[in-house]
Design an enzyme around this catalytic site. Structure first.
Site, mmCIF file in Angstrom:
data_model
loop_
_atom_site.group_PDB
_atom_site.id
_atom_site.type_symbol
_atom_site.label_atom_id
_atom_site.label_comp_id
_atom_site.label_asym_id
_atom_site.label_seq_id
_atom_site.Cartn_x
_atom_site.Cartn_y
_atom_site.Cartn_z
ATOM 1 N N HIS A 68 0.981 -1.091 -0.117
ATOM 2 C CA HIS A 68 0.106 -0.002 -0.125
ATOM 3 C C HIS A 68 0.911 1.398 -0.155
ATOM 4 O O HIS A 68 0.391 2.296 -0.459
ATOM 5 C CB HIS A 68 -0.903 -0.064 1.219
ATOM 6 C CG HIS A 68 -1.528 1.368 1.456
ATOM 7 N ND1 HIS A 68 -1.188 2.100 2.439
ATOM 8 C CD2 HIS A 68 -2.692 1.724 0.947
ATOM 9 C CE1 HIS A 68 -2.345 3.255 2.275
ATOM 10 N NE2 HIS A 68 -3.062 2.864 1.264
ATOM 11 N N GLU A 124 2.113 1.771 -3.387
ATOM 12 C CA GLU A 124 1.066 2.541 -4.371
ATOM 13 C C GLU A 124 0.989 3.740 -4.209
ATOM 14 O O GLU A 124 0.647 4.533 -5.235
ATOM 15 C CB GLU A 124 -0.216 1.574 -3.880
ATOM 16 C CG GLU A 124 -1.511 2.230 -4.579
ATOM 17 C CD GLU A 124 -2.662 2.525 -3.613
ATOM 18 O OE1 GLU A 124 -3.082 3.635 -3.270
ATOM 19 O OE2 GLU A 124 -3.070 1.588 -2.925
ATOM 20 N N HIS A 125 1.097 4.436 -3.033
ATOM 21 C CA HIS A 125 1.227 5.830 -2.773
ATOM 22 C C HIS A 125 2.158 6.407 -3.526
ATOM 23 O O HIS A 125 1.916 7.580 -3.992
ATOM 24 C CB HIS A 125 1.004 6.263 -1.370
ATOM 25 C CG HIS A 125 -0.332 6.056 -0.570
ATOM 26 N ND1 HIS A 125 -0.772 6.910 0.247
ATOM 27 C CD2 HIS A 125 -1.311 5.308 -0.828
ATOM 28 C CE1 HIS A 125 -2.025 6.731 0.610
ATOM 29 N NE2 HIS A 125 -2.236 5.491 0.309
ATOM 30 N N GLU A 129 -3.813 8.159 7.691
ATOM 31 C CA GLU A 129 -4.862 7.165 7.237
ATOM 32 C C GLU A 129 -5.078 6.128 8.156
ATOM 33 O O GLU A 129 -6.388 5.529 8.258
ATOM 34 C CB GLU A 129 -4.363 6.541 5.816
ATOM 35 C CG GLU A 129 -5.334 5.655 5.096
ATOM 36 C CD GLU A 129 -4.854 5.452 3.806
ATOM 37 O OE1 GLU A 129 -5.508 4.717 2.804
ATOM 38 O OE2 GLU A 129 -3.761 5.764 3.377
#
Length: 415
Positions: free
Chosen positions: A46, A49-50, A126
Site C-alpha cells: 500500500h 502504491e502511494h 490514514e
C-alpha cells in the site's frame, strides 16, 4: 466484445470494447498485496502504491495531477490483500494521454527520499482515520482474529511501526521482486480500437522485462475464536462469521445466493428481522470475502451494548436456520437480485474492467454475463443447502466485538 492478447513480453491484456460509451478505463493489476508481506514489512504494498504518484523522470507530482485533471479523467490506485491496482479512466478521445500517464507512473516513478518521509505521515493519518471509523476497523480486527497476525490476517495499511521503518531500498526491493511480467495483468474496457491499444501498450509496458516471484504464502488456517476489544464508543460493533470457499470454487454462485438471502439487501432476512422488525440495529449486513485459497462468510452489525447478546443470538439463529427454511421463492428472488446487480454493474466501464482483471487473475479465462447468468440459474435448492450445512455448525463461528463491552458480556455465547 471480449478479446485477450499478450504484449510482446508476455503480459496478458484482456479487453472489452463497448462502442456505445464515451469513456475508457484501463488498469494494471499486480498480483501482490498485504498477505505476502513479511510481518516486519506489513503495509509496503500500500505504501508503494502511494509513492507511484510522487513524480516520474519527466513529471512532478503536481504535473501528474494537472495532466489528469485537464482532461477530466481519474487516475488512481488501490491495494487489497492479494493485488495492487493502478488505473486511469478518461474520455475515449484522451486515451493516448491516459495511457501515457498511467504507464509513466508505473514504469518511471522516481520515489524521492523526501516524499517517502512525508508519505509516512500521510499513511499514519490514514491508519488513524480507519481506527476512528469502527465499522471499518472491526473488519481488520476480525481478519486478524480468524487468520492470525501474519499473511492474510495482516491489515492492508500496515501499522505505525512498520510504516516508520520503510526506506527507499524497501520500495525498490518490493518492485524488483513482484512488479514483473509474471505477476502483471492489464485490462481495458470502453470505446477504443483494440489494435491501437495493443500497439501503444507494447511501446510502453512491452519494454518491461523484469521477472517476478509470485508467492501467496502458506494456506491460512481459520480460527473460530471469540475476541473482545474494549473501547469507549457509542455502540458495539460486531463481526460474526464462518470459514468459507475460495474465489475459484465452483460453489461460489451458491454462496452468493446464500449471502443474498441472509443479509445482502434491505429485503434480506437479517435486515428485516433485526432492523425492521425488532429495531436492534441501524446497520446490519452479510458479506463474502473470497481469496485464491480460502474465504470468509460473515455478518456485520452495530448495536447498543445491552442488545449485543440478543443480536448475536439472532444472527447465529438466522444463519443456522437457513438450512431448513430456505424456500424456492427465496432462491428465485436472490437469483434475480444477483443477475440484476451484475447487469447494472456492467453498465460502468470501471466495473467491467475490474471484472475482466479478476477473472483473468483467478480463473485465467473470461466469463461472459450470459454465462454467469446461466451458472446462477442452474444452482439448485439442494446445492445451496449442502453448502450451508458444510460451512455452518456450532463450533464454526468466529466472533469479534469492538466497543463498550467486555468478555463477560458475551461469555458462553458459543461455548
Amino acid at each position: 466484445m471480449f478479446r485477450k492478447y499478450q504484449l510482446e513480453n508476455g503480459i496478458p491484456l484482456v479487453v472489452e470494447r463497448i462502442e456505445n460509451v464515451r469513456s475508457v478505463t484501463l488498469g494494471i493489476w499486480v498480483k501482490v498485496g498485504s498477505r505476502i508481506e513479511p510481518s516486519g514489512k506489513n503495509g509496503i504494498s500500500h505504501f508503494l502504491e502511494h509513492m507511484f504518484f510522487k513524480g516520474t523522470k519527466k513529471r512532478s507530482a503536481r504535473d501528474i495531477a494537472v495532466d489528469i485533471d485537464s482532461v477530466g479523467g481519474d487516475l488512481n490506485a488501490f491495494t487489497s490483500r492479494e493485488t495492487t491496482t493502478f488505473y486511469v479512466k478518461v474520455l475515449d478521445e484522451h486515451i493516448e494521454r491516459g495511457i501515457d500517464l498511467l504507464t509513466d507512473i508505473f514504469l518511471h516513478s522516481t520515489f524521492p527520499e523526501d516524499d517517502i518521509e512525508k508519505e509516512k505521515n500521510i499513511i499514519k493519518e490514514e491508519i488513524k482515520m480507519v481506527e476512528d471509523t469502527p465499522d471499518d476497523y472491526i473488519h481488520d480486527l476480525f481478519y486478524q482474529d480468524v487468520w492470525g497476525g501474519s499473511g492474510i490476517g495482516q491489515p492492508i495499511l500496515g501499522n505505525r511501526d512498520t510504516i516508520k521503518s520503510f526506506n527507499r531500498e524497501d520500495i525498490m526491493s518490493h518492485i524488483r521482486k513482484y512488479y514483473g511480467t509474471r505477476d502483471t495483468v492489464i485490462a481495458c474496457a470502453g470505446n477504443f480500437n483494440p489494435q491501437k491499444l495493443l500497439d501503444m501498450l507494447n511501446h510502453s509496458l512491452g519494454s518491461l522485462r523484469r521477472g517476478s516471484e509470485p508467492d501467496m504464502g502458506s494456506f491460512p488456517l481459520f480460527r473460530p475464536v471469540t475476541s473482545v476489544y474494549t473501547k469507549d464508543l457509542s455502540e458495539v460493533h460486531v463481526c460474526l462469521g464462518v470459514e468459507s470457499i475460495s474465489q475459484v470454487s465452483k460453489e461460489r454462485y451458491a454462496l452468493y445466493i446464500l449471502n443474498a438471502i441472509l443479509g445482502a439487501s434491505v429485503s434480506s432476512r437479517l435486515f428485516q428481522e433485526i432492523r425492521e422488525k425488532r429495531g436492534l440495529a441501524y446497520s446490519i449486513y452479510s458479506f463474502v470475502a473470497s481469496y485464491i485459497d480460502t474465504g470468509l462468510w460473515g455478518v456485520y452489525a452495530g448495536t447498543a451494548k445491552k442488545r449485543v447478546p440478543e443480536v448475536i443470538e439472532l444472527i447465529a439463529r438466522e444463519i443456522k436456520g437457513l438450512s431448513n427454511t430456505v424456500t424456492v421463492s427465496e432462491l428465485k428472488k436472490s437469483k434475480d437480485q444477483i443477475k440484476g446487480n451484475l447487469i447494472m454493474a456492467l453498465e460502468s466501464t470501471s466495473s467491467r474492467v475490474q471484472n475482466l482483471a479478476r477473472q483473468e487473475i483467478y480463473h485465467g479465462r473470461h466469463f461472459s454475463a450470459d454465462e454467469i447468468i446461466r451458472e446462477v440459474d442452474v444452482v439448485t435448492l439442494e446445492q445451496v443447502k449442502e453448502l450451508l450445512e458444510r460451512l455452518v455448525h456450532e463450533k464454526a463461528f468466529a466472533l469479534t466485538l469492538l466497543g463498550p463491552v467486555s468478555e463477560k458480556d458475551v461469555k458462553g455465547i458459543f461455548s
